[in-house]
Scaffold this motif. Structure first.
Motif, PDB file in Angstrom:
ATOM      1  N   THR A   1      -5.339  10.113   5.055  1.00 38.67           N
ATOM      2  CA  THR A   1      -4.619  10.567   3.856  1.00 38.67           C
ATOM      3  C   THR A   1      -5.557  11.321   2.912  1.00 38.67           C
ATOM      4  OG1 THR A   1      -3.152   8.653   4.061  1.00 38.67           O
ATOM      5  CG2 THR A   1      -3.131   9.812   1.947  1.00 38.67           C
TER       6      THR A   1
ATOM      7  N   ALA B   1      -6.081   4.830   8.015  1.00 35.54           N
ATOM      8  CA  ALA B   1      -4.946   5.535   7.405  1.00 35.54           C
ATOM      9  C   ALA B   1      -5.325   6.127   6.049  1.00 35.54           C
ATOM     10  CB  ALA B   1      -3.767   4.577   7.253  1.00 35.54           C
TER      11      ALA B   1
ATOM     12  N   GLY C   1       0.551   8.070   2.270  1.00 36.38           N
ATOM     13  CA  GLY C   1       0.208   8.974   3.361  1.00 36.38           C
ATOM     14  C   GLY C   1       0.273  10.419   2.898  1.00 36.38           C
TER      15      GLY C   1
ATOM     16  N   LEU D   1      -5.739   0.020   7.964  1.00 35.26           N
ATOM     17  CA  LEU D   1      -5.652   0.565   6.613  1.00 35.26           C
ATOM     18  C   LEU D   1      -6.773   1.555   6.305  1.00 35.26           C
ATOM     19  CD1 LEU D   1      -4.223   0.639   3.872  1.00 35.26           C
ATOM     20  CD2 LEU D   1      -5.553  -1.385   3.202  1.00 35.26           C
TER      21      LEU D   1
ATOM     22  N   TYR E   1       1.361   2.648   6.104  1.00 35.62           N
ATOM     23  CA  TYR E   1       1.111   4.071   6.324  1.00 35.62           C
ATOM     24  C   TYR E   1       2.435   4.750   6.668  1.00 35.62           C
ATOM     25  CZ  TYR E   1      -1.296   8.180   8.315  1.00 35.62           C
ATOM     26  OH  TYR E   1      -1.741   9.444   8.592  1.00 35.62           O
TER      27      TYR E   1
ATOM     28  N   THR F   1      -1.369   1.254  12.026  1.00 32.34           N
ATOM     29  CA  THR F   1      -2.636   1.974  11.860  1.00 32.34           C
ATOM     30  C   THR F   1      -3.535   1.159  10.926  1.00 32.34           C
ATOM     31  OG1 THR F   1      -1.399   4.048  12.020  1.00 32.34           O
ATOM     32  CG2 THR F   1      -3.657   4.186  11.167  1.00 32.34           C
TER      33      THR F   1
END
Length: 321
Positions: free
Chosen positions: A308, A304, A175, A301, A219, A299
């Motif tokens: 990020t 997320a 993250g 993938l 995450y 969340t």
């Protein structure tokens, strides 16, 4: 008259990936309840290898609760070369934090373990009962054994003093605020930096290994939310694995495609099969977590990874890499 402080939480390792995620949940998602104080420590505040500095920082803040994330960590090759140093430093850090918490009457400590503590030779999925069933992988046995000892120490504090010290075991965390180093970063964060750089330079992305190993990625913000639940609600001394379900496990190749999509990278991806794949899988069970929180929503993938990647691009100049 000022409201009484019901809970004063000290977070060690507060400037790292998980510490920053907890800070976000506390301050940006209304995770902080009335009458709570939160203190996020970094290595600049105290060297926790040193008992005097550890004691001083506890004296300064007088926490009622501690989330212990701080650890001496490094990349694979550094661990292989310096297993003794990682063992000794982490044993010192953990003993200083837990014993100082004991001496100062801290109500609860939640420490963070690592999925690398599990036995190298095992059956899957791994669960919380299997931590001590055999030696960890030889590459980082010093770090792994030091982390395992937190679990042993937690049980000893409970048996001797009735203290409520427990531990969480996350799988691969990623993250914003991660270490995006191409050499020493976590796999997903390293791929994000590699892909961003390749797009900028017009070169292929080189991925170490075949891309076949499978991992469960969590995450950091989901982990932050779960850690707050553990701090407030989880009553066991035994550790709890915090991760997505087994069915959410993806291959490195699949994760790489998600990164490429998020960064709009249309160049070539090369898998370097001369490099080691490492462990092909480390599947962990989240059955215990689901027993407590059947409705917790992770969340997705892809979403997320996109968040990020966006953070990394926006904060490229200050991101750790």
């Amino acid at each position: 008259m000022a409201s009484e402080v019901k809970m004063r939480v000290l977070v060690t390792g507060g400037s790292g990936l998980v510490g920053k995620a907890i800070e976000y949940v506390v301050h940006q998602e209304a995770g902080k309840l009335e009458g709570e104080e939160w203190i996020f420590l970094s290595s600049k505040d105290a060297d926790l290898v040193d008992v005097v500095q550890t004691r001083a920082v506890f004296e300064k803040y007088r926490p009622t609760h501690v989330i212990h994330l701080a650890a001496k960590v490094g990349g694979l090759y550094l661990h292989m070369m310096e297993n003794l140093q990682f063992l000794r430093d982490n044993i010192r850090i953990n003993d200083n934090v837990l014993q100082t918490a004991h001496e100062m009457g801290v109500t609860k400590v939640v420490s963070c373990l690592s999925s690398c503590i599990f036995p190298d030779k095992t059956t899957y999925p791994i669960d919380e009962t299997m931590i001590h069933n055999g030696p960890p992988h030889d590459s980082n046995f010093g770090y792994s054994h030091a982390k395992r000892m937190i679990d042993v120490q937690n049980r000893a504090y409970f048996k001797q003093y009735g203290h409520h010290y427990t531990a969480i075991i996350p799988t691969n965390v990623f993250g914003p605020h991660d270490n995006f180093s191409m050499e020493n970063g976590h796999v997903l964060s390293a791929l994000i930096n590699k892909t961003y750089t390749a797009k900028k330079e017009g070169t292929p992305v080189k991925v170490c290994g075949s891309g076949a190993p499978r991992r469960q990625f969590i995450y950091a913000l989901d982990l932050g939310r779960l850690i707050l639940w553990v701090l407030r609600e989880y009553k066991e001394i035994d550790p709890i694995i915090l991760t997505v379900g087994e069915e959410e496990e993806v291959s490195i190749k699949e994760a790489m495609h998600m990164v490429a999509k998020a960064l709009d990278f249309t160049g070539e991806v090369l898998f370097d099969t001369t490099k080691s794949d490492g462990q092909m899988k480390k599947t962990a069970s989240n059955v215990k977590l689901r027993r407590y929180l059947p409705d917790f929503t992770f969340t997705p993938l892809e979403e997320a990874i996109k968040t990020t990647c966006d953070w990394f691009v926006a904060n490229y100049d200050i991101a750790r890499k």
